[in-house]
Scaffold this motif. Structure first.
Motif, PDB file in Angstrom:
ATOM      1  N   LEU A 135      30.639  75.649 107.288  1.00  0.00           N
ATOM      2  CA  LEU A 135      30.050  74.314 107.209  1.00  0.00           C
ATOM      3  C   LEU A 135      29.571  73.825 108.582  1.00  0.00           C
ATOM      4  O   LEU A 135      28.586  73.089 108.670  1.00  0.00           O
ATOM      5  CB  LEU A 135      31.052  73.320 106.617  1.00  0.00           C
ATOM      6  N   GLY A 136      30.270  74.240 109.636  1.00  0.00           N
ATOM      7  CA  GLY A 136      29.839  73.881 110.988  1.00  0.00           C
ATOM      8  C   GLY A 136      28.485  74.489 111.312  1.00  0.00           C
ATOM      9  O   GLY A 136      27.606  73.812 111.864  1.00  0.00           O
ATOM     10  N   ILE A 137      28.302  75.760 110.959  1.00  0.00           N
ATOM     11  CA  ILE A 137      27.008  76.428 111.170  1.00  0.00           C
ATOM     12  C   ILE A 137      25.932  75.765 110.318  1.00  0.00           C
ATOM     13  O   ILE A 137      24.806  75.532 110.785  1.00  0.00           O
ATOM     14  CB  ILE A 137      27.122  77.933 110.854  1.00  0.00           C
ATOM     15  N   ALA A 138      26.284  75.459 109.058  1.00  0.00           N
ATOM     16  CA  ALA A 138      25.321  74.807 108.159  1.00  0.00           C
ATOM     17  C   ALA A 138      24.881  73.455 108.718  1.00  0.00           C
ATOM     18  O   ALA A 138      23.684  73.136 108.726  1.00  0.00           O
ATOM     19  CB  ALA A 138      25.949  74.630 106.772  1.00  0.00           C
TER      20      ALA A 138
ATOM     21  N   PHE B 210      24.330  71.221  96.137  1.00  0.00           N
ATOM     22  CA  PHE B 210      23.256  70.238  96.282  1.00  0.00           C
ATOM     23  C   PHE B 210      23.374  69.394  97.542  1.00  0.00           C
ATOM     24  O   PHE B 210      22.377  68.828  98.000  1.00  0.00           O
ATOM     25  CB  PHE B 210      23.134  69.343  95.036  1.00  0.00           C
ATOM     26  N   SER B 211      24.562  69.317  98.139  1.00  0.00           N
ATOM     27  CA  SER B 211      24.709  68.457  99.315  1.00  0.00           C
ATOM     28  C   SER B 211      24.678  69.218 100.639  1.00  0.00           C
ATOM     29  O   SER B 211      24.425  68.614 101.683  1.00  0.00           O
ATOM     30  CB  SER B 211      26.027  67.666  99.231  1.00  0.00           C
ATOM     31  N   VAL B 212      24.915  70.531 100.611  1.00  0.00           N
ATOM     32  CA  VAL B 212      24.938  71.312 101.857  1.00  0.00           C
ATOM     33  C   VAL B 212      23.932  72.470 101.819  1.00  0.00           C
ATOM     34  O   VAL B 212      23.087  72.585 102.715  1.00  0.00           O
ATOM     35  CB  VAL B 212      26.351  71.867 102.145  1.00  0.00           C
ATOM     36  N   LEU B 213      24.004  73.311 100.791  1.00  0.00           N
ATOM     37  CA  LEU B 213      23.160  74.512 100.754  1.00  0.00           C
ATOM     38  C   LEU B 213      21.673  74.159 100.755  1.00  0.00           C
ATOM     39  O   LEU B 213      20.909  74.665 101.582  1.00  0.00           O
ATOM     40  CB  LEU B 213      23.505  75.356  99.522  1.00  0.00           C
ATOM     41  N   THR B 214      21.262  73.285  99.824  1.00  0.00           N
ATOM     42  CA  THR B 214      19.834  72.944  99.766  1.00  0.00           C
ATOM     43  C   THR B 214      19.389  72.180 101.010  1.00  0.00           C
ATOM     44  O   THR B 214      18.264  72.359 101.486  1.00  0.00           O
ATOM     45  CB  THR B 214      19.518  72.107  98.513  1.00  0.00           C
ATOM     46  N   GLN B 215      20.276  71.352 101.568  1.00  0.00           N
ATOM     47  CA  GLN B 215      19.921  70.607 102.785  1.00  0.00           C
ATOM     48  C   GLN B 215      19.751  71.554 103.978  1.00  0.00           C
ATOM     49  O   GLN B 215      18.978  71.271 104.893  1.00  0.00           O
ATOM     50  CB  GLN B 215      21.004  69.568 103.115  1.00  0.00           C
TER      51      GLN B 215
ATOM     52  N   VAL C  94      14.228  75.798  95.499  1.00  0.00           N
ATOM     53  CA  VAL C  94      15.079  74.755  96.074  1.00  0.00           C
ATOM     54  C   VAL C  94      15.240  73.595  95.098  1.00  0.00           C
ATOM     55  O   VAL C  94      16.351  73.083  94.896  1.00  0.00           O
ATOM     56  CB  VAL C  94      14.488  74.250  97.409  1.00  0.00           C
ATOM     57  N   VAL C  95      14.140  73.191  94.469  1.00  0.00           N
ATOM     58  CA  VAL C  95      14.172  72.091  93.500  1.00  0.00           C
ATOM     59  C   VAL C  95      15.075  72.436  92.321  1.00  0.00           C
ATOM     60  O   VAL C  95      15.881  71.607  91.866  1.00  0.00           O
ATOM     61  CB  VAL C  95      12.743  71.759  93.005  1.00  0.00           C
TER      62      VAL C  95
END
Length: 317
Positions: free
Chosen positions: A28-31, A275-280, A244-245
């Motif tokens: 999550l830090g890298i993301a 939806f809150s981390v991967l797509t962002q 992504v959508v």
């Protein structure tokens, strides 16, 4: 019956073991770093390059700023929790996080619909594009996104904040989730739950229809491009956007449209991560940094910066 007023909530987080917490902290830090780096790059490049002062890049710049703000509502606290094993969040802090998360998340849906409309006009009606997508109209679209967001999300959020919480105070999540928060209230929340469900039914399928129809028209227009190379390039761009959508909407709809499980489930946290981390994380690279003009502008910035460093080194020597 005596009740103890809750002053903080316990967020169980993403992992039960210290080893997984460390792994998730790194991931999550890298993301988060990639989200910040990608979106700040988009903002700085589109602001300073004269060739990128078009409606598309205006929307992308606003979208990048929104993504930084959205992820910053929960990722820093999640990283802090993973690193220190501190699982609690104060009652006001939880309410504020919930308000920002849902308002900014809802605005993201409206922004995606607006950007798809912008691309539809640019590709399907190129001759009318400058007249339709004027600076004033673009600003009105952005302000409309925010106005709709606050109009729809403020009433249920304010009603949730006013609920009494008497215990228990444990949420099986890594941020303050509204559906789980309602379950912890010691009063009837049926009306708020129904109101939130109606609002989500309006927002999620509504913005998805606008986005899907826009891209559908774009794909039809692209299919008539005479050059096979041009068709492949355009389809490649559209397919990346659509992927992504699809991930964003499918996880959002499955997470929030279906009935909430009592106490929350681990699968809900996985969906939320999508939806809150991967797509962002991938959005700035899919929507902006793959673009030829943006890549050229970024290359010029890097060359200019490296040239300045060399001149500084020469001056010192």
């Amino acid at each position: 019956m005596n009740h103890t007023t809750v002053v903080e909530f316990v967020l169980l987080g993403l992992a039960n073991s210290r080893q997984w917490e460390i792994i998730l902290f790194v991931f999550l830090g890298i993301a988060y770093l990639l989200i910040l780096l990608g979106n700040i790059s988009v903002i700085s490049i589109t602001l300073t390059n004269n060739f990128l002062q078009t409606p598309m890049y205006y929307f992308l710049r606003n979208f990048a700023l929104l993504e930084i703000t959205f992820t910053s509502t929960f990722l820093p606290s999640t990283l802090h929790s993973l690193l220190t094993e501190r699982k609690t969040i104060s009652l006001p802090g939880c309410f504020l996080q919930m308000l920002l998360f849902y308002c900014l998340g809802t605005c993201t849906l409206f922004y995606m619909a607006v950007m798809s409309l912008d691309r539809y006009v640019a590709i399907c009606h190129p001759l009318h594009y400058p007249a339709i997508m004027s600076s004033r109209f673009c600003l009105q679209l952005i302000l409309g996104c925010w106005a709709l967001t606050f109009l729809l999300m403020f009433p249920p959020t304010i009603m949730t904040v006013q609920l009494p919480f008497c215990g228990p105070n444990v949420m099986n999540h890594f941020y303050c989730d509204a559906s789980l928060l309602l379950q912890l209230s010691c009063t009837d929340t049926g009306f708020i739950e129904e109101l939130m469900f109606i609002i989500l039914i309006l927002i999620l399928p509504g913005t998805l229809i606008v986005t899907a129809v826009s891209y559908g028209c774009i794909i039809v227009t692209i299919s008539f491009i005479p050059s096979s190379a041009g068709r492949r390039k355009a389809f490649s761009t559209c397919s990346a956007h659509l992927m992504v959508v699809m991930v964003f909407y499918s996880t959002c709809i499955y997470r929030y449209i279906r009935p909430a499980q009592r106490g929350g489930q681990d699968s809900d946290k996985v969906l939320s991560l999508f939806f809150s981390v991967l797509t962002q994380t991938v959005n700035p690279y899919i929507y902006s940094l793959r673009n030829r003009q943006v890549k050229q502008a970024l290359k010029e910035k890097i060359l200019k910066f490296s040239s300045s460093l060399r001149q500084m080194g020469t001056g010192e020597s």
